[in-house]
Design an enzyme around this catalytic site. Structure first.
Site, short mmCIF file in Angstrom:
data_model
loop_
_atom_site.label_atom_id
_atom_site.label_comp_id
_atom_site.label_asym_id
_atom_site.label_seq_id
_atom_site.Cartn_x
_atom_site.Cartn_y
_atom_site.Cartn_z
N GLY A 9 0.82 -1.23 -0.26
CA GLY A 9 -0.12 0.00 -0.13
C GLY A 9 0.83 1.29 0.09
CB ILE A 11 4.19 1.93 4.43
CG1 ILE A 11 3.21 2.99 4.93
CG2 ILE A 11 5.51 1.85 4.81
CD1 ILE A 11 3.83 4.36 4.64
N GLY A 12 4.43 0.23 1.51
CA GLY A 12 5.06 -0.69 0.76
C GLY A 12 5.67 0.02 -0.39
CE LYS A 122 1.43 2.59 13.25
NZ LYS A 122 0.64 3.67 12.68
CB VAL A 149 7.18 5.38 17.47
CG1 VAL A 149 6.95 6.72 18.36
CG2 VAL A 149 6.81 4.22 18.09
N GLY A 151 7.20 7.96 12.25
CA GLY A 151 7.34 7.87 10.93
C GLY A 151 8.83 8.19 10.92
CG ASP A 218 -1.33 5.78 14.77
OD1 ASP A 218 -0.66 6.73 14.80
OD2 ASP A 218 -1.15 4.79 14.74
CE LYS A 222 2.42 6.21 15.33
NZ LYS A 222 1.79 7.19 14.65
#
Ligand SMILES: NC(=O)C1=CN([C@@H]2O[C@H](COP(=O)(O)OP(=O)(O)OC[C@H]3O[C@@H](n4cnc5c(N)ncnc54)[C@H](OP(=O)(O)O)[C@@H]3O)[C@@H](O)[C@H]2O)C=CC1
Ligand SMILES: N[C@@H](CC=O)C(=O)O
Ligand code: NA
Length: 336
Positions: A9, A11-12, A122, A149, A151, A218, A222
């Site tokens: 997606g 990030i990938g 996470k 955590v 980015g 979220d 973290k």
């Protein structure tokens, strides 16, 4: 280094893009030659043990939505992790704060098959931190999660390396880019919550399920990761007092501004207390950062206060943290 990329997606694909763009620099500067030999999404996988054509993989995914259309492999991520020869698994599937799946299984399977893991996810870290770290140690592999955590904001590796020797008494800050983006737009442009949430989703910074951002889960995940990985605690998401930003309105922020404050979603771990809540922050405070920026303030015994700022979300920003973890694994393996 042979890499299996699980999750393709925001990030990938960000990871594939930066590896493709930086391959010359990575080889010249670090002697690092990453090769992505498999990419998995929920439809199946693309596999080429000589190394996938990353531009083609991104194009196939963006045009058809399914990476299996690259070379038609209907195979599960677990089967890929178990059967494909690779050094590292990059885990970038959606965070599930209730079960930690499918990432927990992907990570444990990678360790059991002698593969290092780098993740931005996470969920498993917030629910099964001790189990995962112990499994990596038992199987003699490395486990790095800087992207999980803040980015691109250097926080986990910075605390472990550059603040080594310090007693870290507390950490507090803004650790979610989506809610900071929403609060900033509500403050500056008086835009309504839902309009800005949609913008954040279009920017690719919100979670697959954005309720995790806006209800504070979220940030809570973290805070748990920081408490466990940096402060040596053994907490889970159930140990966090959590409130999100759904009660905050542009009018409330305007009222705060009139008294010299703004409103931010703050996560804090101090002594044995883990809290996520909207707080009044002085306009001239170092915590008053805008947009998708994250900020973290360490209170330590030797270095006193240390404040770090960086982009907590986004494709290339997060890929930056994943790439740095991959390079560190490469350098540590080279040392052996
Ligand atoms: N977005 C950001 O700025 C940041 C995200 N993160 C974390 O990174 C992770 C990925 O986020 P993001 O890329 O935004 O999420 P996306 O929803 O954009 O991508 C998730 C990917 O995982 C795939 N997937 C889902 N289930 C499986 C499975 N069982 N096996 C293999 N692949 C699967 C999806 O497949 P399909 O495409 O078929 O749906 C998709 O490709 C999350 O854990 C998130 O919390 C961390 C820091 C920043
Ligand atoms: N949805 C998260 C992504 C990074 O962890 C955020 O907005 O910070
Ligand atoms: Na980070």
């Amino acid at each position: 280094m042979k890499i299996i990329l699980v999750g393709f997606g925001v990030i990938g694909r960000g990871v594939a893009k930066v590896i493709d763009e930086k391959k010359k620099l990575l080889k010249e500067k670090y002697g690092f030659e990453p090769k992505i030999v498999a990419i998995c999404d929920s439809s199946g996988a693309a596999i080429d043990e000589s190394g996938l054509d990353l531009k083609k993989a991104i194009e196939v995914k963006e045009k058809t939505g399914k990476i299996a259309n690259y070379n038609g492999k209907k195979i599960s991520s677990v089967e890929v992790i178990e059967s494909i020869d690779a050094d590292v698994v990059v885990e970038a599937t959606p965070t599930n704060i209730k079960t930690g799946e499918p990432a927990r299984t992907h990570i444990l399977k990678a360790f059991e098959n002698g593969k290092h893991v780098v993740t931005a996810n996470k969920g498993p870290l917030a629910l099964y931190f001790k189990e995962l770290v112990e499994s990596a140690e038992k199987h003699g592999v490395m486990f790095r999660y800087e992207a999980s955590v803040g980015g691109a904001m250097p926080i986990i590796n910075l605390a472990k390396e550059t603040l080594a020797g310090n007693e870290i008494k507390s950490i507090k800050g803004i650790l979610n880019g989506t809610t900071n983006y929403i609060l900033t737009k509500m403050e500056k442009e008086k835009l309504d919550f839902n309009t800005v949430l949609k913008e954040a989703q279009e920017l690719g910074i919100a979670e697959t399920d954005p309720s995790q951002d806006i209800y504070g889960y979220d940030t809570a995940a973290k805070i748990v990761i920081l408490a466990n990985s940096i402060m040596g605690m053994n907490k889970t998401i159930d140990d966090v007092k959590i409130e999100g930003i759904t009660r905050i309105t542009p009018e409330a922020i305007e009222l705060a501004n009139k008294s010299g404050y703004t409103i931010k979603l703050i996560g804090e771990v101090k002594k044995n207390k883990l809290v996520v809540e909207p707080r009044l922050v002085q306009l001239d405070s170092p915590l008053n950062v805008k947009g998708t920026l994250n900020v973290a303030m360490f209170n330590t015994d030797l270095a006193k206060e240390v404040v770090i700022v960086g982009r907590g979300a986004g494709a290339t920003e997060t890929a930056s943290a994943i790439l740095s973890d991959l390079i560190n694994i490469h350098l540590k393996v080279k040392e052996k």
